[in-house]
Design a protein around this motif. Structure first.
Motif, PDB file in Angstrom:
ATOM      1  N   GLU A 169      42.354  37.243  46.857  1.00 20.20           N
ATOM      2  CA  GLU A 169      42.457  37.837  45.526  1.00 20.20           C
ATOM      3  C   GLU A 169      41.068  38.074  44.946  1.00 20.20           C
ATOM      4  O   GLU A 169      40.829  39.088  44.280  1.00 20.20           O
ATOM      5  CB  GLU A 169      43.256  36.913  44.603  1.00 20.20           C
ATOM      6  N   ARG A 221      39.751  41.256  46.214  1.00 17.69           N
ATOM      7  CA  ARG A 221      40.377  42.384  45.530  1.00 17.69           C
ATOM      8  C   ARG A 221      39.721  42.610  44.165  1.00 17.69           C
ATOM      9  O   ARG A 221      39.418  43.743  43.777  1.00 17.69           O
ATOM     10  CB  ARG A 221      41.873  42.121  45.336  1.00 17.69           C
ATOM     11  N   ARG A 222      39.504  41.522  43.439  1.00 18.23           N
ATOM     12  CA  ARG A 222      38.889  41.648  42.115  1.00 18.23           C
ATOM     13  C   ARG A 222      37.462  42.193  42.214  1.00 18.23           C
ATOM     14  O   ARG A 222      37.046  43.023  41.395  1.00 18.23           O
ATOM     15  CB  ARG A 222      38.880  40.280  41.419  1.00 18.23           C
ATOM     16  N   ALA A 226      37.703  45.875  42.982  1.00 17.99           N
ATOM     17  CA  ALA A 226      38.295  46.603  41.852  1.00 17.99           C
ATOM     18  C   ALA A 226      37.289  46.802  40.734  1.00 17.99           C
ATOM     19  O   ALA A 226      37.267  47.857  40.072  1.00 17.99           O
ATOM     20  CB  ALA A 226      39.517  45.855  41.339  1.00 17.99           C
ATOM     21  N   TYR A 245      44.483  48.231  37.014  1.00 15.69           N
ATOM     22  CA  TYR A 245      44.052  46.833  37.005  1.00 15.69           C
ATOM     23  C   TYR A 245      45.085  45.938  36.322  1.00 15.69           C
ATOM     24  O   TYR A 245      45.319  44.805  36.760  1.00 15.69           O
ATOM     25  CB  TYR A 245      42.696  46.697  36.316  1.00 15.69           C
ATOM     26  N   TYR A 300      47.565  45.214  38.875  1.00 15.53           N
ATOM     27  CA  TYR A 300      47.034  44.201  39.784  1.00 15.53           C
ATOM     28  C   TYR A 300      47.228  42.798  39.207  1.00 15.53           C
ATOM     29  O   TYR A 300      47.641  41.874  39.903  1.00 15.53           O
ATOM     30  CB  TYR A 300      45.548  44.441  40.015  1.00 15.53           C
ATOM     31  N   GLU A 301      46.929  42.656  37.917  1.00 20.23           N
ATOM     32  CA  GLU A 301      47.089  41.342  37.274  1.00 20.23           C
ATOM     33  C   GLU A 301      48.533  40.868  37.354  1.00 20.23           C
ATOM     34  O   GLU A 301      48.802  39.682  37.607  1.00 20.23           O
ATOM     35  CB  GLU A 301      46.626  41.410  35.815  1.00 20.23           C
ATOM     36  N   TRP A 358      49.211  39.765  40.964  1.00 18.51           N
ATOM     37  CA  TRP A 358      48.602  38.464  41.237  1.00 18.51           C
ATOM     38  C   TRP A 358      49.378  37.341  40.552  1.00 18.51           C
ATOM     39  O   TRP A 358      49.358  36.197  41.014  1.00 18.51           O
ATOM     40  CB  TRP A 358      47.145  38.461  40.785  1.00 18.51           C
ATOM     41  N   ASP A 405      54.537  48.466  39.828  1.00 15.97           N
ATOM     42  CA  ASP A 405      53.205  47.857  39.847  1.00 15.97           C
ATOM     43  C   ASP A 405      52.475  48.176  41.139  1.00 15.97           C
ATOM     44  O   ASP A 405      51.266  48.479  41.127  1.00 15.97           O
ATOM     45  CB  ASP A 405      53.313  46.345  39.654  1.00 15.97           C
ATOM     46  N   TRP A 406      53.175  48.122  42.260  1.00 15.49           N
ATOM     47  CA  TRP A 406      52.535  48.464  43.529  1.00 15.49           C
ATOM     48  C   TRP A 406      52.137  49.938  43.564  1.00 15.49           C
ATOM     49  O   TRP A 406      51.081  50.285  44.108  1.00 15.49           O
ATOM     50  CB  TRP A 406      53.451  48.114  44.692  1.00 15.49           C
ATOM     51  N   VAL A 413      48.784  50.432  41.620  1.00 15.43           N
ATOM     52  CA  VAL A 413      47.514  49.991  42.196  1.00 15.43           C
ATOM     53  C   VAL A 413      47.079  50.848  43.381  1.00 15.43           C
ATOM     54  O   VAL A 413      45.988  50.643  43.924  1.00 15.43           O
ATOM     55  CB  VAL A 413      47.568  48.509  42.633  1.00 15.43           C
TER      56      VAL A 413
END
Length: 282
Positions: A132, A135-136, A139, A152, A155-156, A159, A167-168, A171
């Motif tokens: 993760e 990824r951050r 990003a 983003y 993504y939150e 996570w 949501d998918w 991103v």
């Protein structure tokens, strides 16, 4: 459409395009049909691409036993593919999650590998993976993009445990260097091209024995290219560098401005990079 039989009798399909020496291509996803690779940005002008539909994807048959979707259990499918084509040694290209499959193949059948090209490939098989935090980190480099805030936020939520399709979808821009019409069209085909049941089983418990695979590839007598995208998070270029160091002849090349699908972001640079590597390895 040509087919051949896997060791367990499952009929596997593949697609052929281009000219030149053969290049066996394994699609990622995991478990996404080989159509997602297209002609790899025009690489087919330099190599004859043999694009395998992994079991249960694309035009390949669904296996009788879903447990055979596990990555290590597909290694012998790749070996059957090589034998079917009558090749003594192969140039192998793998994208994303198929990086694990290619690594396990090289570990089990090192004498059959002439070259290995891992395009933004995973390396869980060697005990290396993205996180993760990776990824951050990647990003954060995209903050100036007009889609960043909504992507983003999604993504939150992911996570935090969200599995919502919306949501998918949101991103998706993070996986491309340019969120243009080409990238959007490619992303739009992901669901229909992916076998979700197979994807869930691909990296299931028991698939990887990193210590064993590391020992095997440490003796691999073949050039290996790790091609990373500058903007990609899986793997970050510095993570791909650690994977390259595990091979006697490992090489890292980072494609500027590229995400997880570098042949879409800059087809010319991608094809020149891969072709030059393969030509050097002859």
């Amino acid at each position: 459409m040509p087919i051949f039989s896997a060791p367990d009798g499952t009929e596997l399909a593949y697609h052929v395009t281009g000219q030149g020496e053969p290049l066996l291509c394994l699609p990622g996803g995991p478990m996404r049909a080989s159509a997602c690779l297209g002609d790899l940005g025009g690489l087919s002008r330099h190599r004859r691409l043999f694009l395998l539909d992994l079991r249960g994807t694309g035009d390949s048959a669904v296996p009788a036993d879903p447990a055979t979707y596990r990555c290590d259990r597909q290694v012998d499918d790749v070996e059957a593919f090589r034998a079917h084509l009558g090749l003594e040694r192969v140039d192998l290209l793998a994208h994303s999650a198929a990086g694990d499959l290619a690594l396990l193949y090289a570990a089990r059948y090192p004498d059959r590998v002439r070259t290995l090209t891992s395009v933004t490939g995973r390396a869980r098989a060697l005990g290396v993976d993205f996180t993760e935090e990776h990824r951050r980190e990647a990003a954060a480099r995209r903050r100036a993009e007009p889609w960043f805030a909504a992507a983003y936020d999604a993504y939150e939520r992911i996570w935090a445990g969200s599995t919502a399709d919306a949501d998918w979808d949101a991103v998706a821009p993070f996986f491309y260097g340019h969120w243009d019409a080409t990238a959007q069209a490619h992303a739009a085909t992901e669901v229909e091209q992916t076998n979700e049941e197979a994807a869930d089983l691909y990296a299931s418990a028991g698939a990887f024995e990193p210590a064993v695979a590391r020992a095997a590839v440490a003796a691999l007598d073949a050039p290996v290219l790790l091609l990373a995208g500058e903007l990609d998070s899986g793997p970050l270029p510095r993570v791909a560098a650690t994977v390259a160091e595990l091979f006697p002849e490992g090489e890292l090349i980072v494609q500027p401005g590229a995400g997880h699908h570098p042949w879409l972001d800059d087809p010319r640079r991608f094809t020149e990079t891969v072709t030059a590597f393969l030509d050097r390895a002859r």
